[in-house]
Write an enzyme that holds these catalytic residues in place. Structure first.
Site, PDB file in Angstrom:
ATOM      1  N   CYS A   1       5.000  -3.663  -2.534  1.00 10.57           N
ATOM      2  CA  CYS A   1       5.263  -3.090  -1.286  1.00 10.57           C
ATOM      3  C   CYS A   1       4.984  -1.630  -1.112  1.00 10.57           C
ATOM      4  O   CYS A   1       4.740  -0.982  -0.214  1.00 10.57           O
ATOM      5  CB  CYS A   1       6.579  -3.504  -0.520  1.00 10.57           C
ATOM      6  SG  CYS A   1       6.593  -5.252  -0.134  1.00 10.57           S
TER       7      CYS A   1
ATOM      8  N   GLU B   1       8.140  -5.535   4.410  1.00  9.89           N
ATOM      9  CA  GLU B   1       7.430  -4.377   4.655  1.00  9.89           C
ATOM     10  C   GLU B   1       6.105  -4.557   4.856  1.00  9.89           C
ATOM     11  O   GLU B   1       5.447  -3.879   5.740  1.00  9.89           O
ATOM     12  CB  GLU B   1       7.675  -3.663   3.325  1.00  9.89           C
ATOM     13  CG  GLU B   1       9.128  -3.331   2.868  1.00  9.89           C
ATOM     14  CD  GLU B   1       9.660  -4.478   1.999  1.00  9.89           C
ATOM     15  OE1 GLU B   1       9.657  -5.600   2.121  1.00  9.89           O
ATOM     16  OE2 GLU B   1      10.027  -3.920   0.884  1.00  9.89           O
TER      17      GLU B   1
ATOM     18  N   CYS C   1       9.421  -3.661  -3.566  1.00  6.95           N
ATOM     19  CA  CYS C   1       8.749  -4.087  -5.044  1.00  6.95           C
ATOM     20  C   CYS C   1       7.515  -3.220  -5.074  1.00  6.95           C
ATOM     21  O   CYS C   1       7.076  -2.323  -4.369  1.00  6.95           O
ATOM     22  CB  CYS C   1       8.348  -5.671  -4.945  1.00  6.95           C
ATOM     23  SG  CYS C   1       7.129  -5.906  -3.853  1.00  6.95           S
TER      24      CYS C   1
ATOM     25  N   HIS D   1       6.165 -10.357   2.720  1.00  7.80           N
ATOM     26  CA  HIS D   1       7.447  -9.566   2.477  1.00  7.80           C
ATOM     27  C   HIS D   1       7.453  -8.808   3.686  1.00  7.80           C
ATOM     28  O   HIS D   1       6.763  -8.446   4.687  1.00  7.80           O
ATOM     29  CB  HIS D   1       7.483  -8.558   1.288  1.00  7.80           C
ATOM     30  CG  HIS D   1       7.395  -9.163   0.044  1.00  7.80           C
ATOM     31  ND1 HIS D   1       7.592  -8.465  -1.097  1.00  7.80           N
ATOM     32  CD2 HIS D   1       7.133 -10.405  -0.316  1.00  7.80           C
ATOM     33  CE1 HIS D   1       7.857  -9.212  -2.123  1.00  7.80           C
ATOM     34  NE2 HIS D   1       7.470 -10.527  -1.777  1.00  7.80           N
TER      35      HIS D   1
END
Length: 148
Positions: free
Chosen positions: A85, A54, A82, A52
């Site tokens: 993260c 992040e 999410c 992801h």
């Protein structure tokens, strides 16, 4: 730079991710008003469900600073993080989180499990939502409309 300017850079990272066929989410990490890390989603390219934006930006910033703690850093991301993260943001001790569009289905900050409000959360950043929200949401909508 100001918050919208940093979010503009995160939006550019999201657009780059979309051009590569990834879900358009972008992230930048800022220290002392300077971008030290930037990333877009790379889950497909890397065959890595944890890639992801992040996570990738946190890894880059930690490497740049030579520390797992990013306590003086601010993170700008185009979509509500999410739970995975949010956990990484907490463990990195990010000072402030700015996010664009809310994610009622998969978010872990203001939606879903609300990770930072959990009694087991070791560190909660200051959270600022809806920064660049309309641009972030439009980018995501356009991306998914092309795939339907």
């Amino acid at each position: 730079m100001t918050a919208p300017s940093f979010m503009d850079l995160a939006l550019q990272a999201a657009e780059n991710a979309a051009e590569a066929g990834e879900v358009p989410i972008g992230c930048v990490i800022v220290l002392n008003n300077e971008v030290i890390a930037a990333a877009g989603n790379r889950t497909i390219r890397d065959n890595d469900p944890t890639a992801h934006a992040e996570i990738l930006a946190i890894r880059q910033a930690a490497g740049q600073l030579g520390s797992q703690r990013l306590g003086d850093c601010d993170l700008y991301v185009t979509l509500e993080p999410c739970t995975m993260c949010a956990g990484a943001i907490s463990f990195a001790r990010i000072r402030r989180l700015y996010f664009g569009a809310a994610d009622p289905k998969g978010g872990g900050v203001d939606s879903g499990v609300r990770f930072f409000a959990s009694p087991t959360c070791h560190h909660a950043p200051e959270v600022y939502s809806a920064v660049g929200e309309s641009q972030s949401a439009s980018l995501l909508r356009a991306f998914f409309q092309l795939r339907r």
